[in-house]
Design an enzyme around this catalytic site. Structure first.
Site, short mmCIF file in Angstrom:
data_model
loop_
_atom_site.label_atom_id
_atom_site.label_comp_id
_atom_site.label_asym_id
_atom_site.label_seq_id
_atom_site.Cartn_x
_atom_site.Cartn_y
_atom_site.Cartn_z
N TYR A 59 18.56 43.54 17.66
CA TYR A 59 18.51 42.63 18.80
C TYR A 59 18.62 43.41 20.12
O TYR A 59 19.46 44.30 20.28
CB TYR A 59 19.65 41.61 18.75
CG TYR A 59 19.73 40.75 20.01
CD1 TYR A 59 18.76 39.78 20.24
CD2 TYR A 59 20.70 40.97 20.97
CE1 TYR A 59 18.80 39.01 21.39
CE2 TYR A 59 20.75 40.20 22.12
CZ TYR A 59 19.78 39.23 22.33
OH TYR A 59 19.80 38.48 23.48
N HIS A 89 13.62 35.73 33.92
CA HIS A 89 15.01 35.39 34.20
C HIS A 89 15.31 35.28 35.68
O HIS A 89 16.41 34.85 36.07
CB HIS A 89 15.95 36.42 33.56
CG HIS A 89 16.08 36.27 32.07
ND1 HIS A 89 15.01 36.09 31.24
CD2 HIS A 89 17.18 36.25 31.26
CE1 HIS A 89 15.42 35.98 29.99
NE2 HIS A 89 16.73 36.06 29.98
N ASN A 201 22.15 41.66 31.65
CA ASN A 201 23.11 41.03 30.76
C ASN A 201 24.52 41.55 31.06
O ASN A 201 24.99 42.51 30.47
CB ASN A 201 22.72 41.33 29.32
CG ASN A 201 23.37 40.40 28.31
OD1 ASN A 201 23.57 40.77 27.17
ND2 ASN A 201 23.68 39.20 28.72
N TYR A 285 60.96 22.10 53.83
CA TYR A 285 60.52 22.92 52.72
C TYR A 285 59.46 23.95 53.12
O TYR A 285 59.41 25.05 52.58
CB TYR A 285 59.95 22.05 51.60
CG TYR A 285 60.97 21.34 50.76
CD1 TYR A 285 62.33 21.42 51.04
CD2 TYR A 285 60.57 20.58 49.66
CE1 TYR A 285 63.27 20.76 50.27
CE2 TYR A 285 61.50 19.92 48.88
CZ TYR A 285 62.84 20.01 49.18
OH TYR A 285 63.77 19.37 48.40
N ARG A 288 61.72 26.61 54.50
CA ARG A 288 62.78 27.06 53.61
C ARG A 288 62.22 27.64 52.31
O ARG A 288 62.81 28.55 51.72
CB ARG A 288 63.72 25.89 53.31
CG ARG A 288 64.97 26.32 52.60
CD ARG A 288 66.02 25.23 52.39
NE ARG A 288 65.68 23.88 52.72
CZ ARG A 288 65.98 22.83 51.96
NH1 ARG A 288 66.58 23.00 50.80
NH2 ARG A 288 65.69 21.60 52.35
N PHE A 345 29.64 39.70 27.50
CA PHE A 345 29.02 39.12 28.70
C PHE A 345 29.66 37.80 29.11
O PHE A 345 29.34 37.26 30.17
CB PHE A 345 27.53 38.88 28.44
CG PHE A 345 27.27 38.11 27.17
CD1 PHE A 345 27.62 36.77 27.03
CD2 PHE A 345 26.69 38.74 26.08
CE1 PHE A 345 27.40 36.07 25.86
CE2 PHE A 345 26.46 38.04 24.89
CZ PHE A 345 26.81 36.72 24.78
N GLU A 431 23.16 29.46 23.00
CA GLU A 431 24.23 29.79 23.95
C GLU A 431 24.95 28.47 24.27
O GLU A 431 24.72 27.83 25.29
CB GLU A 431 23.63 30.45 25.19
CG GLU A 431 22.93 31.75 24.81
CD GLU A 431 22.12 32.38 25.93
OE1 GLU A 431 22.22 31.90 27.08
OE2 GLU A 431 21.38 33.34 25.67
#
Length: 528
Positions: A59, A89, A201, A285, A288, A345, A431
């Site tokens: 792959y 992409h 990637n 507050y 403080r 990734f 995915e």
């Protein structure tokens, strides 16, 4: 062995820091690659070549991607496969990343590649580094990443320029990728097996933006300690809540650090001494509990910084190349090469902490805004301060609307989404869980920018409140608060009559955002 000077950063894949990213992104520090990192890149590439020679289907080397993982690609098509990967992409949209955001992404990607597990050729990394040094900045849309498989779309836009496609900005001119490279004396690269995937990637948009933002957030927090100390002083509030005995019995490191800052800033303060034995029992507050709230934010930012520093020096693409002796017996590959497909990734380690830190910074804005109200609001402020910090309230509004701006920015911080709680499956459900870390980084940067302004507004109002203290040697500021007051007055005069206060806000925000306040005050006291 991180090596970063004032004008140079040496990448070794192991020791890049957020400060080094800032130096490259904002100060144009020169980037180079350590010799040992070059050797790691060469060894990793040799493993890719051995896999190719074996003909084994692996792959990312000679198969399709995502849902197309089972498609075997002939060796003659491997160059087209990698080029097509970048083109397909590059699907980003939205505002373009700024110059510093692009540079941060580029240096983060280069450092991940030279770690020596990505299988890319040394020559490709050299062009990426040369683009940084020669000022070739790819045009990168900010939206499109899911934070798994990394920041694919933004990194694809960045990487297109390496092959002479896409677009880049060079010295103010927008050029085609090939023209931009030629302007810098560079030639486009021709991608070989695994290289397109190695470029896109990874989590480098996320971590690059996070590195810039965590640096800025730390500066904003120190500035908030300064502003809070000045507010404590001019409201005649007590510094006892910052006493070390209190932090010692609840020893959170952030609380102790903010308390020390307040003590150092107000040291030798005649104003504090003037009411040490007054009859007020407790402050609100927002005054403080300053050490507790600021300290919790500090601890949250430190938690984020740890993740950013780890991620900057991690191999985050897929698959990764290892020596056979470092891999499981069933790993793909041949000879000394082992190819492992996994999920480095996935941006979750950053996404969760970015969203957590965004919430923490929102709380910092909240407590600063409450202190602004105590400086302005005639229903709660001290009697020595006039309504809205103007002598002629009614005829004049003073800094009344500055608090509106702080409230509006606080609302924006509170309404900012937490992207890491969402996941939308993609790539044919291959995915099926993603981190949205890129969106988390963008959201965090937006929160940081808003907080810088809110802190600036508190500082502006606290300096104005100081004008209503009785002028006498006995009512002097502390060692650090005096410098803070003078730093504000260097850019904004006392408000004697109503004026367009957006300019006041912008000038003081710049003191916070660019670290000028912290730098000046830090010359007088040791700020943590």
């Amino acid at each position: 062995m991180s090596r970063v000077g004032t004008d140079s950063v040496v990448l070794d894949g192991a020791s890049l820091t957020p400060e080094a990213v800032v130096a490259v992104a904002r100060e144009d520090a020169t980037v180079s690659i350590a010799d040992e990192a070059r050797r790691a890149v060469q060894e990793s590439r040799a493993r890719v070549e051995s896999v190719l020679a074996s003909g084994e289907a692996v792959y990312g080397v000679n198969t399709g991607f995502g849902e197309l993982v089972d498609e075997r690609i002939p060796r003659t098509d491997l160059e087209a496969l990698q080029t097509n990967l970048l083109r397909s992409h590059a699907a980003g949209v939205g505002r373009e990343l700024t110059r510093e955001e692009v540079r941060a992404t580029m240096v983060a990607r280069a450092n991940a590649l030279v770690k020596g597990y990505s299988g890319i050729r040394e020559a490709v990394v050299d062009v990426l580094v040369a683009m940084l040094n020669e000022g070739v900045h790819p045009v990168v849309p900010s939206r499109g990443s899911l934070g798994a498989s990394g920041d694919l779309a933004p990194l694809a836009h960045m990487s297109l320029v390496l092959i002479g496609e896409g677009a880049a900005d060079v010295a103010g001119d927008r050029l085609r990728g090939d023209e931009a490279l030629a302007r810098a004396g560079l030639d486009p690269v021709t991608l070989e097996a695994k290289e397109g995937l190695a470029l896109v990637n990874g989590t480098q948009l996320t971590v690059g933006l996070a590195a810039l933002a965590v640096h800025d957030a730390a500066t904003a927090l120190r500035s908030a300690d300064v502003a809070g100390a000045l507010t404590t002083e001019v409201t005649m509030s007590s510094t006892v809540p910052s006493h070390e005995a209190i932090s010692a019995v609840r020893p959170h490191p952030g609380q102790a650090a903010s308390a020390r800052n307040v003590r150092r800033l107000t040291a030798e303060s005649g104003i504090v001494e003037s009411h040490r034995n007054c009859d007020r029992v407790q402050d609100a507050y927002s005054l403080r509990c300053l050490p507790q709230v600021h300290g919790a934010v500090r601890d949250a930012l430190e938690h984020l910084r740890e993740a950013v520093e780890t991620e900057l020096n991690s191999a985050t693409d897929n698959p990764l190349l290892f020596a056979r002796t470092d891999a499981p017996d069933r790993a793909s590959g041949t000879g000394d090469a082992a190819v492992l497909s996994a999920g480095n990734f996935h941006g979750e380690p950053l996404a969760l902490r970015l969203d957590y830190a965004a919430g923490a910074l929102t709380e910092l804005a909240a407590i600063c805004e409450r202190r602004v109200d105590r400086l302005l609001n005639p229903n709660v402020q001290e009697s020595h301060l006039p309504p809205f910090l103007t002598d002629r309230s009614g005829v004049m509004s003073g800094y009344m609307i500055a608090q509106y701006t702080a409230a509006a920015l606080l609302n924006e911080c509170r309404s900012t989404g937490r992207p890491s709680v969402d996941s939308t499956p993609v790539s044919g459900n291959q995915e099926d869980h993603v981190s949205m870390s890129g969106q988390s980084a963008l959201s965090f940067r937006s929160v940081v920018e808003n907080v810088q302004t809110v802190v600036g507004i508190e500082l502006l109002c606290a300096a104005q409140a100081a004008e209503f203290l009785e002028a006498s040697p006995e009512l002097s500021h502390g060692v650090g608060t005096d410098v803070a007051y003078e730093t504000v007055r260097d850019v904004v005069p006392k408000l004697d009559a109503d004026r367009a206060v957006h300019e006041d806000i912008d000038r003081v925000r710049t003191l916070v955002a660019e670290g000028l306040l912290v730098e000046r005050v830090g010359e007088a006291v040791d700020l943590e």
